[in-house]
Design an enzyme around this catalytic site. Sequence first.
Site, PDB file in Angstrom:
ATOM      1  N   GLY A 154       0.783  -1.239   0.000  1.00 23.06           N
ATOM      2  CA  GLY A 154       0.000   0.000   0.000  1.00 23.06           C
ATOM      3  C   GLY A 154       0.810   1.281   0.000  1.00 23.06           C
ATOM      4  N   SER A 155       2.022   1.257  -0.557  1.00 29.24           N
ATOM      5  CA  SER A 155       2.798   2.510  -0.531  1.00 29.24           C
ATOM      6  C   SER A 155       2.218   3.551  -1.501  1.00 29.24           C
ATOM      7  CB  SER A 155       4.282   2.254  -0.832  1.00 29.24           C
ATOM      8  OG  SER A 155       4.478   1.890  -2.172  1.00 29.24           O
ATOM      9  N   ASN A 156       1.654   3.110  -2.619  1.00 29.62           N
ATOM     10  CA  ASN A 156       0.985   4.073  -3.515  1.00 29.62           C
ATOM     11  C   ASN A 156      -0.277   4.621  -2.866  1.00 29.62           C
ATOM     12  OD1 ASN A 156       2.244   4.519  -6.253  1.00 29.62           O
ATOM     13  ND2 ASN A 156       2.428   2.290  -6.055  1.00 29.62           N
TER      14      ASN A 156
ATOM     15  N   HIS B  25       0.758   1.166 -13.020  1.00 27.79           N
ATOM     16  CA  HIS B  25       1.458  -0.063 -13.406  1.00 27.79           C
ATOM     17  C   HIS B  25       2.952   0.259 -13.529  1.00 27.79           C
ATOM     18  CE1 HIS B  25       1.929  -4.024 -15.164  1.00 27.79           C
ATOM     19  NE2 HIS B  25       2.737  -3.477 -16.051  1.00 27.79           N
TER      20      HIS B  25
ATOM     21  N   ASP C   5      -4.222  -3.758 -18.232  1.00 22.97           N
ATOM     22  CA  ASP C   5      -3.118  -2.804 -18.409  1.00 22.97           C
ATOM     23  C   ASP C   5      -3.109  -2.179 -19.805  1.00 22.97           C
ATOM     24  OD1 ASP C   5      -2.289  -3.446 -15.821  1.00 22.97           O
ATOM     25  OD2 ASP C   5      -0.941  -5.021 -16.520  1.00 22.97           O
TER      26      ASP C   5
HETATM   27  C1  GAR Z   1       3.489  -1.072  -7.377  1.00 29.78           C
HETATM   28  O1  GAR Z   1       4.758  -1.105  -7.982  1.00 29.78           O
HETATM   29  C2  GAR Z   1       2.411  -1.055  -8.438  1.00 29.78           C
HETATM   30  O2  GAR Z   1       2.720  -0.298  -9.568  1.00 29.78           O
HETATM   31  C3  GAR Z   1       2.327  -2.518  -8.787  1.00 29.78           C
HETATM   32  O3  GAR Z   1       2.434  -3.193  -7.561  1.00 29.78           O
HETATM   33  C4  GAR Z   1       3.210  -2.391  -6.656  1.00 29.78           C
HETATM   34  C5  GAR Z   1       2.371  -2.190  -5.424  1.00 29.78           C
HETATM   35  O4  GAR Z   1       3.117  -1.513  -4.445  1.00 29.78           O
HETATM   36  N1  GAR Z   1       1.096  -2.818  -9.458  1.00 29.78           N
HETATM   37  C6  GAR Z   1       1.013  -3.733 -10.423  1.00 29.78           C
HETATM   38  O5  GAR Z   1       1.944  -4.414 -10.780  1.00 29.78           O
HETATM   39  C7  GAR Z   1      -0.370  -3.858 -11.041  1.00 29.78           C
HETATM   40  N2  GAR Z   1      -0.296  -4.513 -12.292  1.00 29.78           N
HETATM   41  P1  GAR Z   1       2.367  -0.769  -3.255  1.00 29.78           P
HETATM   42  O6  GAR Z   1       1.375  -1.793  -2.665  1.00 29.78           O
HETATM   43  O7  GAR Z   1       3.448  -0.422  -2.302  1.00 29.78           O
HETATM   44  O8  GAR Z   1       1.653   0.416  -3.828  1.00 29.78           O
END
Ligand code: GAR
Length: 203
Positions: free
Chosen positions: A16-18, A113, A149
């Site tokens: 969940g950093s995004n 993505h 995507d």
């Molecule tokens: C992020 O790099 C996001 O872009 C990717 O998963 C990671 C989640 O990190 N998403 C995908 O690959 C979707 N196809 P986060 O949970 O720290 O945000």
Amino acid sequence: MTSARVRGAILISGRGSNMAALLQHAKLDDSFPVQFALVVSDKIEAAGLGTATSAGVKTAALKSCREGRSVWEAELQSILEDEDIDLICLAGFMRLLSADFVAAWEGRILNIHPSLLPDYPGLDAQAQALDDGAAEAGCTVHIVTAEMDAGPVLGQSRVPVQPGDSVDELSARILAEEHRLYPQCVAQYARETLASKEQAHAG
Ligand code: GAR
């Protein structure tokens, strides 16, 4: 004066950093045009749920159910309706949404993505870029369509691939850009949505 805001939900599957970057921008920037009212995870153990709770945002964990995707999505839909949600931001949400669900939310689901789409869709995008010997990598924010995507691109950010990069090193370089790009694209998208609603109202 409080300005109009879009009511948003963030869907996560893990860290969940995004999601945290979006919540942080919404909290620190008074003019951020989205109020994130809800975070939903398809994994009960998702670390992001704790982060969202600490940030004072309502959370729900909806694990996969034996009855299948349509029942799961009906439950999600009901939670989103209860919170009067207008915009869904996928943030590391690793489950595919059905064409019917996407159609019902047409143009109102965004995703981030970790590649320069249309290159390297799907899982492990950073490893795909390294395996391919790409000189450049990055991230893309796009509108979600039924095809994975592949929807209209709202923004991209590029990073170099350094010689000898590991997947973790490249992923970290891309992730720093994701945290900058996603809030920026979400804000721009929401401002445009609010402006066209206002115009429709006036006309
Ligand atoms: C992020 O790099 C996001 O872009 C990717 O998963 C990671 C989640 O990190 N998403 C995908 O690959 C979707 N196809 P986060 O949970 O720290 O945000």
